[in-house]
Scaffold this active site. Structure first.
Site, short mmCIF file in Angstrom:
data_model
loop_
_atom_site.label_atom_id
_atom_site.label_comp_id
_atom_site.label_asym_id
_atom_site.label_seq_id
_atom_site.Cartn_x
_atom_site.Cartn_y
_atom_site.Cartn_z
CE1 TYR A 48 53.46 27.06 26.83
CE2 TYR A 48 52.00 28.75 25.94
CZ TYR A 48 52.95 28.35 26.87
OH TYR A 48 53.38 29.23 27.81
CG ASP A 77 53.02 25.80 35.69
OD1 ASP A 77 53.28 26.73 36.46
OD2 ASP A 77 51.86 25.47 35.39
NE ARG A 110 54.03 35.23 34.43
CZ ARG A 110 53.10 35.98 35.01
NH1 ARG A 110 53.34 36.53 36.17
NH2 ARG A 110 51.95 36.19 34.43
NE ARG A 156 50.63 20.61 33.24
CZ ARG A 156 51.07 20.87 34.47
NH1 ARG A 156 51.75 21.98 34.73
NH2 ARG A 156 50.85 20.01 35.44
#
Lengths: 251, 251
Positions: free
Chosen positions: A111, A52, A50, A198
């Protein structure tokens, strides 16, 4: 109903994130609207991650049930046609086992976070990377990142609104690589906490900028305290690159 | 008046091209407006290459005369501040000899053209590459490109509105390289004719798609006839990557 596995690419800019919302554009919502045009009986679209608001994907994976047996190639083309107004593309579609689950079956998520350390604002790549005004020491960042690899309680690197049952995760790898003025931070794990990448990148940037010694990353992890985290890096540098699934014994 | 050499990066999307126009935004016009804010007596901005509408630059070079001796670093920062509303960035500024000429002193220009051969529309890289629907054979394209290297009359690969005095140019190198679904065509020469790179790329795409045998590129060149050219490739795949100048004996 046949189940399809979709591989998706999108620019996160116009979306409030992956997840459908009543009053804001979402990737899931745009996909479900496109599906409704061609397969009105289709089920909901379930994504592996999911992402952001503002986060991009090069290889998000989703599954969906549709009432009839589409040719996968035509399904992708029809979805892309109806997705034209959005920066979302179905890069591949394939029929999957009826019990395939994009989220729960994933064994690895990859990622990548792109930083450009330069003074000039971004032009061609505006919205596609984080422009970090001051120079970053990528060797120090890699040294800091090494403290995070392994099985740990990642409470420090977890958003307050994270819904995961446990803050304990295994981070398989974090690498920091420079090419010109671009620094790529790549992270690989079975699953991640909300804002984990992040939060890690923002913390490593503190190290790269010389404000933190690399060892402080290990101390921040050990603190298990959100307040010990560096500032969270902005979304436009983050890409969900790939999601991996086990080979099926029967596939 | 001190003369400055500026290295520029820009996204060509919003511009009618490099060259100032009365009624459309241009890179040169935006730069001159920004300069007018900080150095009202500055001369015109002269660029090394007059890129077309939609064409990007990673390393365009320009020169400009300003009335006072700016610190080059501050000049770049001030220009970037006033260029904020445009996707143009001054990536470096340096004081140059007063007879330095960005266009006439250049000894080499390097262009790159990015093609993605895939069915799915572009999302993250929309506007940053040419999406070619059908697969391209990069080895055939390289074979076709080899016919163009050297000193030739490039009339076939020249726009009707080209203002160069002669269609004879020396193309030092053309390479075709694939990485995943991206094909990069790189061309290097002292100078190029108007639309030369896009005409070459469009022609090589005919070869890559299997519609032309590689040898037909040589025949098209020999024809010295614009009608023998393939369709011109669209602007959004083209980047002016770098401009090279001779080392100054006195510098």
């Amino acid at each position: 109903m046949p189940r399809f596995k979709l591989t998706l690419e999108y620019h996160g800019g116009p979306f409030s994130g992956w997840q459908r919302q009543a009053d804001a554009p979402s990737v899931q919502g745009a996909l479900e609207e496109a599906l409704a045009r061609i397969a009105p009986e289709a089920g909901p679209v379930t994504g592996a991650g999911r992402t952001d608001a503002g986060v991009h994907a090069l290889g998000q994976v989703a599954h969906v049930d549709v009432a009839r047996a589409w040719d996968p190639f035509r399904l992708a083309a029809a979805l892309n046609h109806h997705l034209k107004r959005w920066p979302i593309a179905v890069t591949s579609a394939q029929e999957a086992e009826t019990d395939f689950h994009a989220r729960f079956d994933a064994v690895e998520r990859l990622y990548r976070y792109r930083i450009r350390d330069r003074r000039a604002p971004l032009t061609v790549e505006k919205g596609l990377a984080w422009r970090h005004h001051g120079p970053l020491d990528e060797a120090a960042m890699a040294e800091g990142a090494a403290h995070l690899v392994g099985h740990h309680d990642f409470t420090t690197f977890r958003a307050a609104q994270c819904q995961a049952l446990s803050p304990v995760k295994t981070l398989d790898a974090v690498t920091v690589e420079r090419s010109g003025d671009e620094i790529a931070v790549t992270a690989r794990a079975r699953s991640f906490l909300h804002n984990q990448v992040r939060s890690i990148v923002g913390t490593l940037a503190q190290v790269g900028a010389g404000r933190w010694p690399p060892a402080r990353v290990g101390e921040a992890l050990a603190a298990c305290d959100r307040a010990a985290c560096g500032p969270v890096a902005p979304p436009q540098g983050l890409y969900l690159v790939a999601v991996r699934y086990p080979e099926r014994a029967d596939g």
